[in-house]
Design an enzyme around this catalytic site. Structure first.
Site, PDB file in Angstrom:
ATOM      1  N   CYS A   1      37.939  27.868  38.910  1.00  0.00           N
ATOM      2  CA  CYS A   1      37.322  26.755  38.813  1.00  0.00           C
ATOM      3  C   CYS A   1      36.127  26.586  38.398  1.00  0.00           C
ATOM      4  CB  CYS A   1      37.704  25.669  39.558  1.00  0.00           C
ATOM      5  SG  CYS A   1      39.640  25.699  39.997  1.00  0.00           S
TER       6      CYS A   1
ATOM      7  N   HIS B   1      33.717  19.292  37.856  1.00  0.00           N
ATOM      8  CA  HIS B   1      34.966  20.039  37.589  1.00  0.00           C
ATOM      9  C   HIS B   1      36.106  19.150  37.824  1.00  0.00           C
ATOM     10  CE1 HIS B   1      38.317  22.490  37.800  1.00  0.00           C
ATOM     11  NE2 HIS B   1      38.743  22.504  39.014  1.00  0.00           N
TER      12      HIS B   1
ATOM     13  N   ASN C   1      43.874  19.510  35.441  1.00  0.00           N
ATOM     14  CA  ASN C   1      43.003  20.342  35.841  1.00  0.00           C
ATOM     15  C   ASN C   1      43.237  21.644  34.945  1.00  0.00           C
ATOM     16  OD1 ASN C   1      41.383  22.383  37.063  1.00  0.00           O
ATOM     17  ND2 ASN C   1      42.250  22.035  39.151  1.00  0.00           N
TER      18      ASN C   1
END
Length: 339
Positions: free
Chosen positions: A118, A266, A296
């Site tokens: 991530c 993020h 995501n």
């Protein structure tokens, strides 16, 4: 911090997402879940999944890169290094960096693959920034791209994770900037491997189960090759580390929260972004979220969001822009930019 004659500046941005839209209602037909359950916990309404045989991690990265390079005004032959961030490479090896070099027809420039999940794009930007500040390279292509849909447990057993993730790619061109008041002011990177197993895919791997073991056992109940996430634990750590690394970046540049024009977090979970926004008392115009549309997308989430924010005119010359990420590893980081 390097005392350099140069800064690096983002001169071009681009993104690509597959055409295949998967809504929460679509998932409810194959998983014991529903739109309300997913939105309440994640804020996600839909995500993109690749159509097998059409898009790969590399091809999506190349499509995003072509847009970023065209917008940068940098000639293709003047790209002199590639940084590619992903957790979902086309091959176990080699990584996708060299495949991008091949597919873009670049000369034999270096290609570096970053495996920081991530926070991969933030790490990639930091690496590119240092190369430019030292004078080693002039124009660097940084890509974050993920195909996660083909590696998820698309059953009710895996619903806590599988409803979250999507596929897509984003790219940026970083170029040398001699005006030290502009560009990337600083980057800040951290890790805490103590919690590595709280968000993990254990197989295939020498420390977990290797391919030969999986094939030999052919056990349909083997969950080691699907993502595992201790959701509440990850959430609690994320909100702390996000705050710390944003403040670290501000303090390093003698900036205050009131100086922030745009925060691009993020896109892990809308609830995390909302928590950070509330903690820093930022308005909706100061934080950009698009997880509602894309889920995501891990290493791709920041470059996709950054590109959309720029396209929508939400980022202007002179703005203080902060990129911040937290994820598996645990790893986290921030990038402080004067646009």
């Amino acid at each position: 911090m390097i005392n350099s004659m140069y800064h690096s500046k983002i001169t071009g941005l681009g993104y690509y997402v597959p055409s295949n839209v998967v809504t929460n209602d679509d998932l409810s037909k194959i998983i014991d879940t529903n739109d309300e359950w997913i939105q309440e916990r994640t804020g996600i309404q839909e995500r993109r999944h690749v159509i097998r045989g059409e898009d790969t991690t590399t091809t999506m990265g190349v499509k995003a890169a072509r847009i970023a390079i065209e917008r940068s005004g940098v000639a293709m032959e003047d790209i002199d290094f590639i940084v590619f961030a992903t957790l979902s490479p086309d091959y176990y090896f080699p990584g996708p960096g060299v495949l991008v070099q091949r597919d873009l027809g670049l000369k034999t420039v270096g290609a570096l693959d970053v495996r920081n999940q991530c926070s991969g794009f933030v790490y990639g930007i930091s690496v590119a920034d240092q190369f430019i500040k030292t004078g080693m390279y002039k124009n660097i292509l940084v890509i974050g791209s993920e195909v996660q849909s083909t590696g998820l447990d698309m059953s009710s057993r895996g619903r806590g994770v599988s409803v979250i993730f999507g596929d897509g790619a984003g790219a940026a061109v970083l170029s040398r900037e001699e005006d030290l008041s502009k560009g990337i002011l600083s980057t800040h990177l951290h890790s805490e491997g103590q919690h590595a197993e709280e968000l993990v895919v254990k197989a295939p791997g020498m420390g977990g189960r290797w391919v030969t073991d999986i094939l030999k056992d052919n056990d349909p109940n083997d969950e080691s090759y699907f993502p595992y996430m201790n959701g509440q634990f990850v959430f609690k750590n994320a909100v702390v580390r996000f705050s710390e690394v944003i403040n670290e970046g501000l303090q390093a540049n003698n900036l205050h929260v009131s100086d922030i024009d745009m925060l691009i977090p993020h896109q892990a979970n809308l609830r995390i972004s909302q928590f950070i926004q509330k903690k820093f008392e930022l308005t909706d115009d100061q934080v950009f979220n698009n997880i509602q549309k894309y889920g995501n997308t891990t290493a791709a989430s920041i470059p996709i969001a950054l590109t959309e924010a720029w396209e929508q005119g939400k980022i202007k010359s002179g703005d203080i822009v902060i990129l911040a990420a937290f994820g598996s590893g645990f790893t986290w980081g921030s990038v402080i930019i004067r646009w």
